[in-house]
Design a protein around this motif. Structure first.
Motif, PDB file in Angstrom:
ATOM      1  N   GLU A 151       0.833  -1.211   0.000  1.00  0.00           N
ATOM      2  CA  GLU A 151       0.000   0.000   0.000  1.00  0.00           C
ATOM      3  C   GLU A 151       0.862   1.254   0.000  1.00  0.00           C
ATOM      4  O   GLU A 151       0.525   2.251   0.618  1.00  0.00           O
ATOM      5  CB  GLU A 151      -0.920  -0.017   1.213  1.00  0.00           C
ATOM      6  CG  GLU A 151      -1.871  -1.207   1.239  1.00  0.00           C
ATOM      7  CD  GLU A 151      -2.734  -1.228   2.486  1.00  0.00           C
ATOM      8  OE1 GLU A 151      -2.465  -0.416   3.395  1.00  0.00           O
ATOM      9  OE2 GLU A 151      -3.676  -2.037   2.546  1.00  0.00           O
ATOM     10  N   ASP A 153       1.271   3.446  -2.147  1.00  0.00           N
ATOM     11  CA  ASP A 153       0.613   4.622  -2.719  1.00  0.00           C
ATOM     12  C   ASP A 153      -0.256   5.338  -1.693  1.00  0.00           C
ATOM     13  O   ASP A 153      -0.601   6.513  -1.881  1.00  0.00           O
ATOM     14  CB  ASP A 153      -0.221   4.228  -3.933  1.00  0.00           C
ATOM     15  CG  ASP A 153      -1.232   3.139  -3.615  1.00  0.00           C
ATOM     16  OD1 ASP A 153      -0.896   2.246  -2.815  1.00  0.00           O
ATOM     17  OD2 ASP A 153      -2.350   3.181  -4.155  1.00  0.00           O
ATOM     18  N   GLN A 154      -0.617   4.651  -0.589  1.00  0.00           N
ATOM     19  CA  GLN A 154      -1.419   5.274   0.455  1.00  0.00           C
ATOM     20  C   GLN A 154      -0.554   5.912   1.546  1.00  0.00           C
ATOM     21  O   GLN A 154      -1.083   6.521   2.475  1.00  0.00           O
ATOM     22  CB  GLN A 154      -2.338   4.227   1.097  1.00  0.00           C
ATOM     23  CG  GLN A 154      -3.237   3.501   0.106  1.00  0.00           C
ATOM     24  CD  GLN A 154      -4.186   4.431  -0.617  1.00  0.00           C
ATOM     25  OE1 GLN A 154      -4.730   5.365  -0.018  1.00  0.00           O
ATOM     26  NE2 GLN A 154      -4.404   4.191  -1.911  1.00  0.00           N
ATOM     27  N   SER A 162       1.822  12.362  -5.547  1.00  0.00           N
ATOM     28  CA  SER A 162       0.622  13.079  -5.992  1.00  0.00           C
ATOM     29  C   SER A 162       0.826  14.587  -5.955  1.00  0.00           C
ATOM     30  O   SER A 162       0.403  15.306  -6.875  1.00  0.00           O
ATOM     31  CB  SER A 162      -0.569  12.684  -5.112  1.00  0.00           C
ATOM     32  OG  SER A 162      -0.863  11.313  -5.236  1.00  0.00           O
ATOM     33  N   SER A 176      -4.639   9.150 -10.895  1.00  0.00           N
ATOM     34  CA  SER A 176      -4.552   7.782 -11.395  1.00  0.00           C
ATOM     35  C   SER A 176      -3.872   6.904 -10.345  1.00  0.00           C
ATOM     36  O   SER A 176      -2.665   7.004 -10.129  1.00  0.00           O
ATOM     37  CB  SER A 176      -3.756   7.733 -12.698  1.00  0.00           C
ATOM     38  OG  SER A 176      -3.471   6.399 -13.066  1.00  0.00           O
ATOM     39  N   PRO A 177      -4.610   6.031  -9.647  1.00  0.00           N
ATOM     40  CA  PRO A 177      -4.009   5.191  -8.599  1.00  0.00           C
ATOM     41  C   PRO A 177      -2.876   4.316  -9.117  1.00  0.00           C
ATOM     42  O   PRO A 177      -1.862   4.125  -8.435  1.00  0.00           O
ATOM     43  CB  PRO A 177      -5.192   4.346  -8.107  1.00  0.00           C
ATOM     44  CG  PRO A 177      -6.411   5.114  -8.506  1.00  0.00           C
ATOM     45  CD  PRO A 177      -6.052   5.797  -9.786  1.00  0.00           C
ATOM     46  N   GLU A 178      -3.020   3.792 -10.323  1.00  0.00           N
ATOM     47  CA  GLU A 178      -1.988   2.901 -10.869  1.00  0.00           C
ATOM     48  C   GLU A 178      -0.686   3.657 -11.115  1.00  0.00           C
ATOM     49  O   GLU A 178       0.397   3.164 -10.784  1.00  0.00           O
ATOM     50  CB  GLU A 178      -2.490   2.264 -12.173  1.00  0.00           C
ATOM     51  CG  GLU A 178      -1.493   1.275 -12.773  1.00  0.00           C
ATOM     52  CD  GLU A 178      -2.027   0.622 -14.047  1.00  0.00           C
ATOM     53  OE1 GLU A 178      -1.272  -0.156 -14.656  1.00  0.00           O
ATOM     54  OE2 GLU A 178      -3.180   0.905 -14.416  1.00  0.00           O
ATOM     55  N   LEU A 179      -0.786   4.870 -11.672  1.00  0.00           N
ATOM     56  CA  LEU A 179       0.415   5.660 -11.939  1.00  0.00           C
ATOM     57  C   LEU A 179       1.091   6.088 -10.639  1.00  0.00           C
ATOM     58  O   LEU A 179       2.317   6.009 -10.511  1.00  0.00           O
ATOM     59  CB  LEU A 179       0.052   6.883 -12.780  1.00  0.00           C
ATOM     60  CG  LEU A 179       1.224   7.829 -13.118  1.00  0.00           C
ATOM     61  CD1 LEU A 179       2.287   7.090 -13.916  1.00  0.00           C
ATOM     62  CD2 LEU A 179       0.727   9.056 -13.875  1.00  0.00           C
ATOM     63  N   TYR A 181       0.939   4.576  -7.825  1.00  0.00           N
ATOM     64  CA  TYR A 181       1.513   3.367  -7.238  1.00  0.00           C
ATOM     65  C   TYR A 181       2.887   3.067  -7.849  1.00  0.00           C
ATOM     66  O   TYR A 181       3.866   2.793  -7.137  1.00  0.00           O
ATOM     67  CB  TYR A 181       0.558   2.199  -7.447  1.00  0.00           C
ATOM     68  CG  TYR A 181       1.028   0.891  -6.862  1.00  0.00           C
ATOM     69  CD1 TYR A 181       0.849   0.595  -5.512  1.00  0.00           C
ATOM     70  CD2 TYR A 181       1.639  -0.068  -7.665  1.00  0.00           C
ATOM     71  CE1 TYR A 181       1.266  -0.612  -4.976  1.00  0.00           C
ATOM     72  CE2 TYR A 181       2.059  -1.280  -7.143  1.00  0.00           C
ATOM     73  CZ  TYR A 181       1.877  -1.549  -5.799  1.00  0.00           C
ATOM     74  OH  TYR A 181       2.295  -2.744  -5.271  1.00  0.00           O
ATOM     75  N   ARG A 182       2.966   3.136  -9.169  1.00  0.00           N
ATOM     76  CA  ARG A 182       4.231   2.830  -9.846  1.00  0.00           C
ATOM     77  C   ARG A 182       5.299   3.875  -9.529  1.00  0.00           C
ATOM     78  O   ARG A 182       6.464   3.533  -9.299  1.00  0.00           O
ATOM     79  CB  ARG A 182       3.998   2.741 -11.348  1.00  0.00           C
ATOM     80  CG  ARG A 182       3.157   1.532 -11.770  1.00  0.00           C
ATOM     81  CD  ARG A 182       2.958   1.503 -13.282  1.00  0.00           C
ATOM     82  NE  ARG A 182       2.200   0.324 -13.689  1.00  0.00           N
ATOM     83  CZ  ARG A 182       1.864   0.061 -14.952  1.00  0.00           C
ATOM     84  NH1 ARG A 182       2.230   0.895 -15.928  1.00  0.00           N
ATOM     85  NH2 ARG A 182       1.182  -1.037 -15.236  1.00  0.00           N
ATOM     86  N   TRP A 185       6.690   3.395  -6.004  1.00  0.00           N
ATOM     87  CA  TRP A 185       7.675   2.319  -5.952  1.00  0.00           C
ATOM     88  C   TRP A 185       8.993   2.764  -6.607  1.00  0.00           C
ATOM     89  O   TRP A 185      10.081   2.424  -6.128  1.00  0.00           O
ATOM     90  CB  TRP A 185       7.144   1.069  -6.642  1.00  0.00           C
ATOM     91  CG  TRP A 185       6.442   0.144  -5.721  1.00  0.00           C
ATOM     92  CD1 TRP A 185       5.107  -0.134  -5.653  1.00  0.00           C
ATOM     93  CD2 TRP A 185       7.045  -0.653  -4.687  1.00  0.00           C
ATOM     94  NE1 TRP A 185       4.828  -1.039  -4.651  1.00  0.00           N
ATOM     95  CE2 TRP A 185       6.001  -1.381  -4.048  1.00  0.00           C
ATOM     96  CE3 TRP A 185       8.353  -0.816  -4.244  1.00  0.00           C
ATOM     97  CZ2 TRP A 185       6.250  -2.252  -2.985  1.00  0.00           C
ATOM     98  CZ3 TRP A 185       8.598  -1.689  -3.184  1.00  0.00           C
ATOM     99  CH2 TRP A 185       7.555  -2.395  -2.575  1.00  0.00           C
TER     100      TRP A 185
END
Length: 426
Positions: A151, A153-154, A162, A176-179, A181-182, A185
């Protein structure tokens, strides 16, 4: 210039930078050190709670005086013989300050203490430089590892990503949650690679340059254009922007790239015969041993042994969180400065969250110490005056021993919530 004189100059200048930022950050968070706030003082050991305030003030005065004296002897080469003794006195006073209040164990204070330990233990300038240059590498490695999480991204890393995207007018990308997240990482793995680069002498300068880029990005994401974090957080990142070029001698980028492409893989021959005659062999063993200790101790925090901040878990979601909740009728019984930080209850819920973290930051200028025993003791201290009829609820989120990115949750309520805090003596 001989290698020994060159190393001595790097060490002195690096320590001067750290001393300057220690005084600056101490001034910015003065209520933490002088106790001029309603945030209770939580000592490392319960019996120190009875220490009179004047004794604590004397220790603070001695610490500030020792810092100034150390800066003086670092500046003037004629007082070279007093460096170790002054650094030892400064380290003793710095340790005494955190014994009487855990909240003082801020990241910048711990960094100075580790560097003072290096000066106290090692005599040779090349050994001091060797270990001092490993400390930032350890910081980046442990900080990155502590943020590895499904998690991510959270966490704060995702929030910084962001904020950076929004400041670049890429609001659709920030949503975009996916972007996110990447990129989060990528951010964590990049910091891990920086730590690895700093461990390799031949390419550590490129690691230092990459670290400076990282802190510039962090200042953008955490600054007024991003998350608008407290000035102390921004000053901590600014400290590294000033320290890294001094510690890794980055004053000549042209010479840096020229040396990288022209030098052989092995170190160039230098006139070290005189040094080898005066440096005992056990000194190199001592510096390696000290480096191992400075590495193993923070890594142990990932497995719940060392504390979170001494383990360099910065901007990490791994540390324990003790969230305090009270009912509406209990709010007037709380300390007056804490009452504005009580939020309204969630829908269909009677418990109001109390933002202890924001209260501590507003009162002292420094973030709350992210350790379970500190948060527990703080909750007990601010609720010790509540009448018996007032209920209390504590929601606890804590990491597993391994893998540390898995978390466990539990809730305690009523008198048990008060008694649970007694597990950590006052």
């Amino acid at each position: 210039m001989s290698p020994e004189v060159h190393d001595d100059r790097i060490v002195r200048r690096s320590m001067l930078v750290l001393c300057g930022f220690e005084l600056l950050l101490t001034a910015m968070t003065f209520p933490v050190w002088h106790g001029e706030s309603e945030v209770p003082r939580i000592p490392l050991f319960g019996f120190l709670q009875r220490l009179p305030a004047v004794a604590d003030s004397i220790v603070l005065a001695l610490f500030c005086s020792a810092i100034l004296a150390l800066a003086a002897v670092l500046t003037l080469r004629r007082f070279e013989g007093f460096i170790r003794s002054t650094a030892t006195l400064t380290l003793i006073m710095a340790t005494a300050l955190i014994l009487t209040s855990m909240h003082r164990l801020q990241a910048w204070h711990w960094l100075l203490m580790q560097c003072l330990l290096v000066i106290c233990v090692l005599r040779n300038s090349s050994d001091r430089r060797y270990v001092l240059q490993k400390i930032p590498a350890i910081i980046y490695l442990c900080s990155a590892l502590s943020r590895f999480s499904p998690e991510i991204d959270q966490s704060m890393t995702g929030q910084v990503v962001s904020a950076l995207l929004k400041s670049a007018n890429l609001r659709m990308a920030a949503e975009s949650p996916e972007l996110v997240y990447r990129l989060a990482w990528t951010f964590a793995i990049g910091e891990l690679l920086i730590g690895i680069l700093l461990l390799i002498p031949r390419i550590q300068k490129f690691g230092a340059i990459s670290a400076m880029i990282l802190h510039t990005i962090l200042l953008t994401g955490l600054g007024p254009l991003g998350l608008n974090h407290h000035a102390g957080v921004l000053t901590w990142n600014l400290c590294f922007l000033c320290l890294l070029p001094v510690l890794y001698n980055l004053f000549s980028p042209v010479r840096l790239f020229r040396r990288f492409w022209s030098l052989p893989l092995t170190a160039p021959p230098t006139d070290t015969s005189s040094q080898e005659q005066v440096i005992p062999p056990n000194h190199h063993l001592l510096r390696r041993g000290l480096t191992v200790v400075l590495f193993v101790f923070p890594v142990s925090s990932l497995f719940g042994l060392a504390d979170n901040w001494p383990g360099w878990q910065l901007y990490s979601s791994r540390p324990e969180v003790w969230a305090m909740f009270v009912k509406q009728e209990t709010i007037p019984a709380l300390p007056k400065t804490l009452q504005p930080y009580v939020r309204i209850a969630r829908p269909l819920d009677e418990w109001c969250p109390v933002r202890l973290d924001r209260w501590v930051l507003n009162q002292t200028g420094a973030p709350i110490y992210p350790e379970d025993r500190y948060q527990s003791a703080l909750i007990f201290a601010v609720t010790s005056g509540l009448p018996d009829g007032h209920d209390l609820r504590v929601e606890i989120s804590e990491p597993s021993i391994f893998p540390w990115w898995n978390r466990q949750y539990r809730i305690i309520e009523g008198r048990r919530a008060r008694m649970e805090s007694l597990d950590f003596p006052q």
